[in-house]
Scaffold this motif. Sequence first.
Motif, PDB file in Angstrom:
ATOM      1  N   VAL A  67     -16.623   5.057  12.005  1.00  0.00           N
ATOM      2  CA  VAL A  67     -15.983   4.682  10.719  1.00  0.00           C
ATOM      3  C   VAL A  67     -15.504   3.648  10.828  1.00  0.00           C
ATOM      4  O   VAL A  67     -15.223   2.502  11.687  1.00  0.00           O
ATOM      5  CB  VAL A  67     -15.277   5.403  10.594  1.00  0.00           C
ATOM      6  N   LYS A  68     -15.461   3.319   9.585  1.00  0.00           N
ATOM      7  CA  LYS A  68     -14.285   1.200   9.060  1.00  0.00           C
ATOM      8  C   LYS A  68     -13.215   1.933   8.373  1.00  0.00           C
ATOM      9  O   LYS A  68     -13.513   3.094   7.732  1.00  0.00           O
ATOM     10  CB  LYS A  68     -15.159   0.449   8.576  1.00  0.00           C
ATOM     11  N   GLY A  91       5.744   5.607   1.021  1.00  0.00           N
ATOM     12  CA  GLY A  91       4.640   4.635   1.115  1.00  0.00           C
ATOM     13  C   GLY A  91       5.217   3.518   1.420  1.00  0.00           C
ATOM     14  O   GLY A  91       6.538   3.340   2.056  1.00  0.00           O
ATOM     15  N   GLY A 146      -8.284   1.629   3.380  1.00  0.00           N
ATOM     16  CA  GLY A 146      -7.046   2.224   3.636  1.00  0.00           C
ATOM     17  C   GLY A 146      -7.006   0.282   2.187  1.00  0.00           C
ATOM     18  O   GLY A 146      -5.520   0.951   1.333  1.00  0.00           O
TER      19      GLY A 146
HETATM   20  N1  MCN Z   1     -10.929   8.146   6.499  1.00  0.00           N
HETATM   21  C1  MCN Z   1     -11.651   8.780   6.368  1.00  0.00           C
HETATM   22  N2  MCN Z   1     -13.088   8.210   6.649  1.00  0.00           N
HETATM   23  C2  MCN Z   1     -13.477   6.659   6.859  1.00  0.00           C
HETATM   24  C3  MCN Z   1     -12.092   6.047   6.948  1.00  0.00           C
HETATM   25  C4  MCN Z   1     -10.587   6.446   6.241  1.00  0.00           C
HETATM   26  O1  MCN Z   1     -11.415   9.490   5.947  1.00  0.00           O
HETATM   27  N3  MCN Z   1     -14.624   5.901   6.924  1.00  0.00           N
HETATM   28  C5  MCN Z   1      -9.645   8.304   5.836  1.00  0.00           C
HETATM   29  C6  MCN Z   1      -8.301   7.871   6.881  1.00  0.00           C
HETATM   30  O2  MCN Z   1      -8.446   9.134   8.033  1.00  0.00           O
HETATM   31  C7  MCN Z   1      -6.700   8.174   6.968  1.00  0.00           C
HETATM   32  C8  MCN Z   1      -7.127   7.592   5.366  1.00  0.00           C
HETATM   33  O3  MCN Z   1      -8.767   7.203   4.621  1.00  0.00           O
HETATM   34  O4  MCN Z   1      -6.149   9.090   5.926  1.00  0.00           O
HETATM   35  C9  MCN Z   1      -7.100   5.826   5.107  1.00  0.00           C
HETATM   36  O5  MCN Z   1      -7.160   5.380   6.547  1.00  0.00           O
HETATM   37  P1  MCN Z   1      -7.414   3.403   7.353  1.00  0.00           P
HETATM   38  O6  MCN Z   1      -8.488   2.766   6.309  1.00  0.00           O
HETATM   39  O7  MCN Z   1      -8.034   4.035   8.423  1.00  0.00           O
HETATM   40  O8  MCN Z   1      -5.867   3.165   6.521  1.00  0.00           O
HETATM   41  P2  MCN Z   1      -4.857   3.621   7.192  1.00  0.00           P
HETATM   42  O9  MCN Z   1      -4.465   5.011   7.752  1.00  0.00           O
HETATM   43  O10 MCN Z   1      -4.551   2.775   8.652  1.00  0.00           O
HETATM   44  O11 MCN Z   1      -3.559   3.084   6.040  1.00  0.00           O
HETATM   45  C10 MCN Z   1      -3.308   1.877   5.695  1.00  0.00           C
HETATM   46  C11 MCN Z   1      -3.331   1.168   4.302  1.00  0.00           C
HETATM   47  C12 MCN Z   1      -2.715  -0.095   4.026  1.00  0.00           C
HETATM   48  S1  MCN Z   1      -3.229  -1.570   4.825  1.00  0.00           S
HETATM   49  C13 MCN Z   1      -2.206   0.122   3.368  1.00  0.00           C
HETATM   50  S2  MCN Z   1      -0.963  -1.129   2.706  1.00  0.00           S
HETATM   51  C14 MCN Z   1      -1.869   1.035   2.669  1.00  0.00           C
HETATM   52  C15 MCN Z   1      -3.071   2.103   2.433  1.00  0.00           C
HETATM   53  O12 MCN Z   1      -3.707   2.101   3.660  1.00  0.00           O
HETATM   54  N4  MCN Z   1      -0.592   1.745   1.740  1.00  0.00           N
HETATM   55  C16 MCN Z   1      -0.357   2.470   1.613  1.00  0.00           C
HETATM   56  N5  MCN Z   1      -2.468   3.378   1.817  1.00  0.00           N
HETATM   57  C17 MCN Z   1      -1.563   3.991   1.756  1.00  0.00           C
HETATM   58  N6  MCN Z   1      -1.766   5.429   0.809  1.00  0.00           N
HETATM   59  C18 MCN Z   1      -0.251   5.696   0.355  1.00  0.00           C
HETATM   60  N7  MCN Z   1      -0.335   6.888  -0.211  1.00  0.00           N
HETATM   61  N8  MCN Z   1       0.504   4.836   0.682  1.00  0.00           N
HETATM   62  C19 MCN Z   1       0.814   3.819   1.212  1.00  0.00           C
HETATM   63  O13 MCN Z   1       1.846   3.004   2.030  1.00  0.00           O
END
Ligand code: MCN
Length: 784
Positions: free
Chosen positions: A733-734, A248, A737
């Motif tokens: 996709v957007k 994390g 997270g």
């Molecule tokens: N996803 C999906 N369909 C979408 C959008 C996203 O299935 N339309 C999935 C992605 O493929 C991914 C997950 O959702 O498996 C999150 O994707 P995304 O929104 O692209 O975010 P990031 O992977 O860039 O993660 C960053 C975000 C942030 S900014 C923080 S802070 C955060 C977070 O993710 N920190 C985390 N989630 C966390 N989760 C865990 N377990 N640990 C952290 O430190």
Amino acid sequence: MSTRIFGSGIKRREDPRLITGKGLFTDDITLPGTLHMVIVRSPHAHARIKRVDTSAAEAVKGVVAVFTGSDVDLGAIPCAWLIPNSDLKTPAHPALAKDRVRYVGDGVAIVVAENRYQAQDGADAVRVEYETLPSVVNPEEATRAGAPQLFDDVPNNIAFRWIASSGDDAVNKAFQDADIVVKERIVQQRLVPTAMETRSAVAQWNSVTEEMTVWCTSQNPHIHRHILGLVLGIPDHRLRIVAPEVGGGFGSKIPVYADEALTAWEARKLNRPVKWTETRTENYQVTIHGRDHVEYVEMAAKKDGTVTGIRGTVYAAMGAYLSTAAPGIPTILHGLMYSGAYTIPNIRCEAIGVFTNTTPTDAYRGAGRPEATFLVERLMDKLAAALNMDSVAIRRKNLIPPFDNGHQVAIGITYDSGNYAAALDKALEILGYDQFRQEQEAARRQGRYLGVGVTTYSEICGLGPSQVAGAVGFQGGLWESVIIRVSPLSKVQVMIGASPHGQGEETTFAQVVSDELGFPIENIEIVHGDTNRTPMGWGTYGSRTTPVSGAALVLAARKLKEKARVLAAHLMEAAVEDIDYADGRFFVKGSPDKFKTIQDVTLMANVAWNMPPGMEPGMEASQFYDPPNFVYPFGTHIAVVEVDAETGAVQLKRYIAVDDCGPQINPVIVEGQIHGGIVQGIGQALYEGAVYDENGQLLTGSLMDYALPRADYFPRFELAHTYTPSPHHPIGVKGIGETGTIASTPTVYNAVIDALKPLGVEQIEMPLTAPRVWAAIQQARGGV
Ligand code: MCN
């Protein structure tokens, strides 16, 4: 017909190793001959260093070396985020303080020993003489005349002043002409990102090849390579950064810290591997904090509730030094989102970055956008109350109408797509809003205080398009690159520059590749977190991995598929236009029995004895991707609370979240992200807060004192979704997270204020703990 793996909620492939204790974290890595480092840290928030006596420490059994600031010939730790057209000051941040310490935790000396206990004993024996100086911890107070100064060449502690405006004259006029103006002073309390794993680094120097390997807890190994390379003076092709399993980060493992540079410096100096791992106390004192803004905001409107302007000034604490991305947070991630989900014709934000004698701040989940959403939603509720309007009605009146290919807001940025009313309708239906308002009335008559908070949000993520980012004042395009390589036996390796650390892309990205190319998911491996194995990327944060790296992934897969189609046509002696594809097979149109599988084609591409003229052998594609725009997920969150007016205790009774991140690759992972995000946002509303005393001592320096939310504090979250694709992402996709964190803080806050409306309470500083709520009720009732 086969079931599509895109969109299916398969279990996370990374979990079995993590939940059975088989994950390899940085602290699990111990190389032969490893030395252990402990950092001696300042107990004072602000002091001059008069003398450092290391002699007793050097005599401690097992201690190999002790170094102070004057021994360490490292470059300063840079801030990577520059703001053009601003007066940004970047005073040097030495890896170890030489003559002055500026916050509790500032490094003063390092002790290296054969084991960690000896290093700690050595650190305890270092004697430092300080002359304490006055300190300042509040960003607003730090700018006032007479406040203690952190740097001689930074007057009034102001690191920068940044203004974004749709046009100052028009903004002023909107406020002059308004029928009503509502105002608030908002304190976004300081938060401590609490990842399960504290930070850690292991460094190994090869004196023969002059190559350095650093294993560390990083969300962005390539950024670590750039910055550590600069600080250490090692060219980046000789510097390998590996982020093994990372427990994390939530933003706190984006920055490049002095600690990692010191670990590597020592490994080179002593020519032995060196390990450093933070204690939880150090983690709370030294790893970046989030938020810590004091913001003055106001909203102008007509009598009928039409919002005509919004403006504000935010004093944003930077802490004692500028961390890697710190200046970006109150500026582009915050000021540019003042419009929220609404049509607001006049907007102005002034952000003032301020040095204080506190731990440096940087990105913490949401980073700037939770604060923006909070102020817009807070002002909407205040306006509704002042005009005696319903809080949903006022939002509906001002929502941006649905758009599917770009909507420019007054501050100048262009949202990609949105249908805010659809998400609002869905959330209200789940709640049964009208019925709730009746229940609320009935409850009030019985002396029970129920409240509802409704947030309609839009957020900016997917950092970041170089053109747009450049235009709004960020000097860097955060693009991504991806390589897909398929072996003769159809094992697929996908090398990504991004670096997931809990988000689940080992699963979702494999789903995307499987969906695009037809290889079974078991054959697909997502490789990340190692600069020697992966192509360049800027990391995982800002909900950018799926919007940016995911787009590169799709385009690389499509390149391969096109190559495979041409090769299949050649192998079947058919024209390329006559080839169709479904479920991993290329077949001749109208003759589904005549086909080649993707595996057949892959084998041929690799053995390459029967290729079409001019086609390169191999089954590999790479793709760089610089997105044309950010992506803007959105939604509506609703909280229902009950406040006990006698004790001030807040009970969260229902939490509804309707989020739209476009098509979902894996709905189970998406919901997991939303759950975690909501909990973090409610943590800010109700429980968490880093507290410094007037001398700059962190009073909430451990998990005993800092109130992290626990699972049993929450009801079951009621989640639903709408699906509005991004027009510019190849699969629409957007990011998801951060939405939970961005939306949930104002939702719960507004619900509490709504509950207390009959008592006349209009504002309480976060976190809304029982004593604070109780005190506000007493005050409103005319007590003290
Ligand atoms: N996803 C999906 N369909 C979408 C959008 C996203 O299935 N339309 C999935 C992605 O493929 C991914 C997950 O959702 O498996 C999150 O994707 P995304 O929104 O692209 O975010 P990031 O992977 O860039 O993660 C960053 C975000 C942030 S900014 C923080 S802070 C955060 C977070 O993710 N920190 C985390 N989630 C966390 N989760 C865990 N377990 N640990 C952290 O430190």
